[in-house]
Design an enzyme around this catalytic site. Sequence first.
Site, mmCIF file in Angstrom:
data_model
loop_
_atom_site.group_PDB
_atom_site.id
_atom_site.type_symbol
_atom_site.label_atom_id
_atom_site.label_comp_id
_atom_site.label_asym_id
_atom_site.label_seq_id
_atom_site.Cartn_x
_atom_site.Cartn_y
_atom_site.Cartn_z
ATOM 1 N N ALA A 228 -20.480 2.801 6.803
ATOM 2 C CA ALA A 228 -19.376 3.552 5.597
ATOM 3 C C ALA A 228 -19.079 4.953 6.246
ATOM 4 O O ALA A 228 -19.468 5.414 7.186
ATOM 5 C CB ALA A 228 -19.870 3.822 4.315
ATOM 6 N N SER B 96 -17.094 5.378 9.184
ATOM 7 C CA SER B 96 -16.834 5.203 10.602
ATOM 8 C C SER B 96 -16.405 4.957 10.835
ATOM 9 O O SER B 96 -15.814 5.045 12.221
ATOM 10 C CB SER B 96 -18.556 4.033 10.806
ATOM 11 N N ALA C 164 -5.022 -4.032 -0.040
ATOM 12 C CA ALA C 164 -5.993 -3.029 -0.964
ATOM 13 C C ALA C 164 -7.185 -4.108 -1.831
ATOM 14 O O ALA C 164 -6.341 -4.894 -2.601
ATOM 15 C CB ALA C 164 -4.898 -2.494 -1.618
ATOM 16 N N HIS D 8 -5.591 7.334 0.608
ATOM 17 C CA HIS D 8 -5.313 6.226 1.748
ATOM 18 C C HIS D 8 -3.665 5.783 1.894
ATOM 19 O O HIS D 8 -3.639 5.395 3.025
ATOM 20 C CB HIS D 8 -5.948 4.942 1.778
ATOM 21 N N ARG D 9 -3.024 5.534 0.906
ATOM 22 C CA ARG D 9 -1.520 5.371 0.362
ATOM 23 C C ARG D 9 -0.923 6.558 1.144
ATOM 24 O O ARG D 9 -0.335 6.086 2.061
ATOM 25 C CB ARG D 9 -0.641 5.764 -1.016
ATOM 26 N N GLU E 260 -1.994 -5.522 -4.124
ATOM 27 C CA GLU E 260 -3.086 -5.059 -4.056
ATOM 28 C C GLU E 260 -4.079 -6.911 -4.867
ATOM 29 O O GLU E 260 -3.140 -7.203 -5.551
ATOM 30 C CB GLU E 260 -3.092 -4.242 -6.001
#
Length: 191
Positions: A12, A14, A34, A50-51, A62
């Site tokens: 996580a 990373s 996603a 993130h978007r 999605e």
Amino acid sequence: MRHKMILITGGARSGKSAYALKLGKAFSKKAYVATAQALDQEMRERIEKHRKERGASFATIEAPLELTKALQKLSPGFDFVLVDCLTFWLSNLLLKVQNPSVIEQSVEKFLNFFPVRPFTLALVSNEVGMGVVPDSELGRKFRDLQGKLNQQVAERADEVIFMVSGLPVFVKGRRRGASAVKKEESSYAVI
């Protein structure tokens, strides 16, 4: 041009997603698939962040449960597709279905899609086998399923990249000194 399949894995935070987005810069028509679901405010904020990070250069699809169907329905012309991430997808399946045979069928359909895909496919997935053994049955079941999925994907992938503290370690498919991301943008290690 031969379309590659690239697995980007690691712990996580990373740098997996950021590295995958950098790989996508070399392509003209990109899709971002996603798998996360906005089930709480913190996750909604994360998804929005993130978007913004990927900008308008990626078409967003999605697919929290129907990943293979979403990949099959992509319009022609995409040359790079990033799935972020297999860990959320598998977790969503496990929580919704909880039937190992149904989950295995979904995974099998996904794995069978690889040979027929008409684009380079980058898959982000968490490495879950480096921590403590989960203390719940569901946690252990998820860890086992995720570990198996990662192995199955890695076996079929042209390249496997393990992210460590934001640095890519090339596990499979890269020769010493080769990098899809400019050296100025990222240092890297080769094992």
